[in-house]
Scaffold this motif. Structure first.
Motif, mmCIF file in Angstrom:
data_model
loop_
_atom_site.group_PDB
_atom_site.id
_atom_site.type_symbol
_atom_site.label_atom_id
_atom_site.label_comp_id
_atom_site.label_asym_id
_atom_site.label_seq_id
_atom_site.Cartn_x
_atom_site.Cartn_y
_atom_site.Cartn_z
ATOM 1 N N ARG A 294 0.882 -1.424 -0.045
ATOM 2 C CA ARG A 294 0.016 0.011 0.058
ATOM 3 C C ARG A 294 0.763 1.635 -0.082
ATOM 4 O O ARG A 294 0.494 2.038 -0.683
ATOM 5 C CB ARG A 294 -0.905 -0.126 1.065
ATOM 6 C CG ARG A 294 -1.794 1.114 1.283
ATOM 7 C CD ARG A 294 -3.036 1.161 0.320
ATOM 8 N NE ARG A 294 -3.829 0.203 0.566
ATOM 9 C CZ ARG A 294 -4.834 0.389 1.535
ATOM 10 N NH1 ARG A 294 -5.200 1.556 2.234
ATOM 11 N NH2 ARG A 294 -5.801 -0.582 1.899
ATOM 12 N N ILE A 295 1.819 1.359 0.780
ATOM 13 C CA ILE A 295 2.637 2.618 0.927
ATOM 14 C C ILE A 295 3.521 2.648 -0.302
ATOM 15 O O ILE A 295 3.502 3.944 -0.699
ATOM 16 C CB ILE A 295 3.542 2.685 2.128
ATOM 17 C CG1 ILE A 295 4.627 1.276 2.093
ATOM 18 C CG2 ILE A 295 2.824 2.559 3.448
ATOM 19 C CD1 ILE A 295 5.713 1.645 3.145
ATOM 20 N N SER A 296 3.897 1.523 -1.061
ATOM 21 C CA SER A 296 4.520 1.610 -2.415
ATOM 22 C C SER A 296 3.819 2.258 -3.532
ATOM 23 O O SER A 296 4.040 2.911 -4.095
ATOM 24 C CB SER A 296 4.889 0.275 -2.673
ATOM 25 O OG SER A 296 5.843 0.200 -3.839
ATOM 26 N N GLU A 297 2.439 1.665 -3.350
ATOM 27 C CA GLU A 297 1.444 2.471 -4.506
ATOM 28 C C GLU A 297 1.349 3.735 -4.031
ATOM 29 O O GLU A 297 1.189 4.483 -4.976
ATOM 30 C CB GLU A 297 0.202 1.209 -4.240
ATOM 31 C CG GLU A 297 -0.780 1.856 -4.944
ATOM 32 C CD GLU A 297 -2.240 1.096 -4.873
ATOM 33 O OE1 GLU A 297 -3.169 1.471 -5.210
ATOM 34 O OE2 GLU A 297 -2.051 -0.118 -4.384
ATOM 35 N N SER A 298 0.923 4.007 -2.784
ATOM 36 C CA SER A 298 0.760 5.481 -2.616
ATOM 37 C C SER A 298 1.947 6.190 -2.878
ATOM 38 O O SER A 298 1.839 7.521 -3.738
ATOM 39 C CB SER A 298 0.446 5.622 -1.154
ATOM 40 O OG SER A 298 0.442 6.944 -0.732
ATOM 41 N N ILE A 299 3.246 5.940 -2.656
ATOM 42 C CA ILE A 299 4.375 6.613 -3.112
ATOM 43 C C ILE A 299 4.491 6.827 -4.660
ATOM 44 O O ILE A 299 4.660 8.037 -5.116
ATOM 45 C CB ILE A 299 5.644 6.204 -2.368
ATOM 46 C CG1 ILE A 299 5.606 6.262 -1.055
ATOM 47 C CG2 ILE A 299 6.751 6.842 -2.866
ATOM 48 C CD1 ILE A 299 6.739 5.226 -0.382
ATOM 49 N N LYS A 300 4.148 5.988 -5.529
ATOM 50 C CA LYS A 300 4.370 6.008 -6.800
ATOM 51 C C LYS A 300 3.355 6.779 -7.384
ATOM 52 O O LYS A 300 3.379 7.576 -8.523
ATOM 53 C CB LYS A 300 4.102 4.564 -7.428
ATOM 54 C CG LYS A 300 5.569 3.747 -7.249
ATOM 55 C CD LYS A 300 5.490 2.158 -7.448
ATOM 56 C CE LYS A 300 6.900 1.466 -7.264
ATOM 57 N NZ LYS A 300 6.382 0.016 -7.710
ATOM 58 N N SER A 301 2.059 6.739 -6.742
ATOM 59 C CA SER A 301 0.869 7.340 -7.336
ATOM 60 C C SER A 301 0.825 8.899 -7.048
ATOM 61 O O SER A 301 0.296 9.451 -7.808
ATOM 62 C CB SER A 301 -0.491 6.899 -6.930
ATOM 63 O OG SER A 301 -0.461 5.305 -7.352
#
Length: 583
Positions: free
Chosen positions: A138-145
């Protein structure tokens, strides 16, 4: 001569009676203006006394309550008043949040939220996530997005017991060259990656004497967090984003029926910066008041010592630029810090932790004693952040010492949070006149997990054992310490009355308290925590006309449904505001 004296006395009495009657007529005439409102046709609950007391009608004019009683008398006395038909709804004193941090709310609400449980916001619900891999994804996705290159990206809500371990190296792997700060659920800790450390321009030598910094892990906690926050202040207090967060906070307060908040422990990092931004938001005249209590801990560092901090505090309520009609510093009140955060399991526990780790002191014991004694001897109302039984016991023992050397009546020293305590401690509190402001949400959020990790079953199932306090008649208020709990007073009441957890467990049912005691804790006793019970907190003539209007009466429904009662609207100093659908 006697006849002349008698005649003089009679004429004086008539003159006084005439003037008095004229004064009454003038007062009634003013109160009968079209701005005067009669509230009727619903359950009007005063929150005075020791059980629910109902009124048929109340009358408000110029933001004050001017009448309480029956409807016929109100109509006859205030013939030109407008009428507010409650249409069967319930009117109570405006809800009070005596411990909330606008600075933390502004930071949390402007940034990403990834926490173990859902968070309801005006814009929608931020879904919770549990499990190590799910959290990392989730945090990886949030950072990328969402992250903007070279701009420090904050994510709030991390907790190791739900999300696994974090480190600087792990964040380097996930975020690469993107500066990232993962703020702990407690708001007492943060993890930074290499890019964030470079962005902030900090060095290991800046924290060489701070035992609450793990430089290799990029982990700053308790005193380490407090030392880091001023260095992050220019980013955290960026005006546009910060004001957006404050605006969202204002909407949350309105939607949840709150007409008064207080921040014990102002400022968090930057006195002038935080105050100016708060004043700007309050210049929009949202329907609530803000009361500020200075932080003895922060001002000690900012002003170079305890005496300098206190001298500065003495001026705060008199400086016009520091106060306005809806923002005020409370005089002769101060906030101090005992032990660490309960969400971090860094509160100080008498019997330690089952896994062998230890708690932390937010203030060194020598410094804390110096602070408490100085403010005690100068007649301050002292508020103390304290979570574990050892942290609270330390404060109790110092109050014993203070009472011996300088006895004070009605000193109202208040322990805030009070995660875990026992019956012997509440007896000592009662004997010493110590009061309580607690966060019942700890039980809902933490008891199941803490029974398994750190505390063990017995202590975890008896978190915030409120009946121990009410049995000793200790004044008790509730607070969210937002964002340690949602800013939802009825959710706090629900937890205190039912003692159910996030997993549906029913723990220590003997520690449930009555609905009336719980509702007092968000109205009249919350006002008492701030020393404002003569102005707000109940429905009584001459008090401020702050009301919360509910769709249902909490005293007449299944206690399990209390948190789901809809907030129909609020009245703030006589002005009505209907709530948007939120619950």
């Amino acid at each position: 001569m006697k006849q002349l004296t008698f005649l003089f006395l009679m004429l004086s009495a008539l003159l006084f009676s005439s003037c008095n009657e004229s004064s009454k007529k003038s007062k009634n005439s003013n109160a009968s203006a079209e701005s005067t409102k009669i509230y009727f046709n619903g359950d009007i609950i005063t929150m005075e006394g020791e059980s629910p007391q109902y009124l048929e009608a109340i009358v408000e004019a110029d933001g004050k309550i001017i009448f309480e009683g029956d409807l016929k008398t109100a109509e006859n006395r205030y013939k030109n008043a407008t009428k507010f038909d409650l249409d069967g709804k319930t009117l109570m004193p405006g809800f009070i949040e005596p411990h909330l941090h606008p600075s933390l709310a502004a930071i949390m609400l402007q940034n990403e939220i990834i926490a173990p449980y859902d968070w309801k916001l005006p814009s929608g619900t931020k879904k919770g996530v549990q499990g190590e891999q799910a959290y990392r994804n989730r945090i990886s996705e949030s950072i990328k997005s969402n992250a903007i290159p070279d701009k420090l990206y904050f994510v709030w809500g991390y907790h190791q017991l739900w999300h696994g371990e974090l480190s600087r190296d792990l964040l380097n792997t996930i975020a690469g060259n993107q500066p990232v700060g993962i703020i702990h659920r407690s708001f007492h800790e943060i993890y930074l990656n290499d890019a964030a450390i470079t962005k902030l321009g900090i060095k290991e030598s800046d924290f060489k004497d701070n035992p609450q910094v793990n430089w290799s892990k990029g982990h700053f906690f308790e005193g380490g967090w407090l030392a880091l926050v001023p260095k992050m202040a220019p980013i955290l207090l960026e005006p546009n984003s910060y004001l957006k967060g404050l605006s969202t906070m204002s909407e949350l307060l309105r939607q949840n029926g709150i007409t008064t908040i207080a921040e014990p422990g102002f400022p968090s990092s930057d006195f002038d910066g935080e105050l100016q931004l708060l004043m700007k938001e309050m210049g929009n005249n949202p329907p609530y008041d803000v009361y500020l209590i200075p932080s003895g801990t922060q001002l000690y560092g900012m002003k170079g010592g305890n005496e300098a901090a206190m001298l500065f505090m003495e001026t705060l309520d008199t400086v016009s630029s520091y106060n306005r009609t809806n923002v005020k510093f409370l005089p002769k009140q101060v906030k101090l810090f005992s032990d660490g955060a309960i969400y971090s399991q860094l509160m100080q526990m008498k019997d330690g932790y089952t896994d062998g780790h230890h708690g932390e002191w937010m203030t060194s014991l020598d410094l804390f004693e110096e602070q408490l004694m100085m403010y005690w001897n100068n007649d301050y109302r002292i508020h103390v952040h304290s979570n574990g039984d050892l942290g609270q016991q330390m404060v109790i023992d110092l109050v014993k010492k203070a009472q011996k050397t300088n006895p004070r009546k009605d000193h109202r020293l208040t322990l805030h949070h009070m995660g875990y305590f026992d019956e012997s401690m509440t007896r000592e509190m009662a004997d010493l006149g110590i009061e309580a402001s607690v966060n019942p949400y700890y039980l809902w959020a933490l008891a199941d997990k803490y029974a398994e990790f750190g505390l063990g079953t017995e202590r975890a199932e008896n978190l915030v054992a409120l009946k121990l306090l009410t049995d000793q008649n200790i004044p008790l208020s509730f607070h969210s310490d937002f964002s340690m709990a949602p800013v939802e007073p009825l959710t706090l009441v629900w937890t205190a009355v039912n003692r159910q957890t996030s997993q549906g467990s029913k723990f220590s049912q003997d520690q449930r308290i009555s609905v009336f005691d719980a509702m007092k804790a968000i109205t009249i006793d919350a006002a008492r925590t701030l020393n404002l019970e003569n102005e707000i907190g109940s429905i009584k003539v001459d008090k401020i006309a702050n009301f919360t209007i509910l769709n249902e009466n909490p005293f007449k429904i299944d206690p399990l449904k209390i948190k789901d009662i809809g907030i129909f609207g609020i009245v703030y100093k006589g002005d009505y505001s209907i709530s948007k659908e939120f619950k």
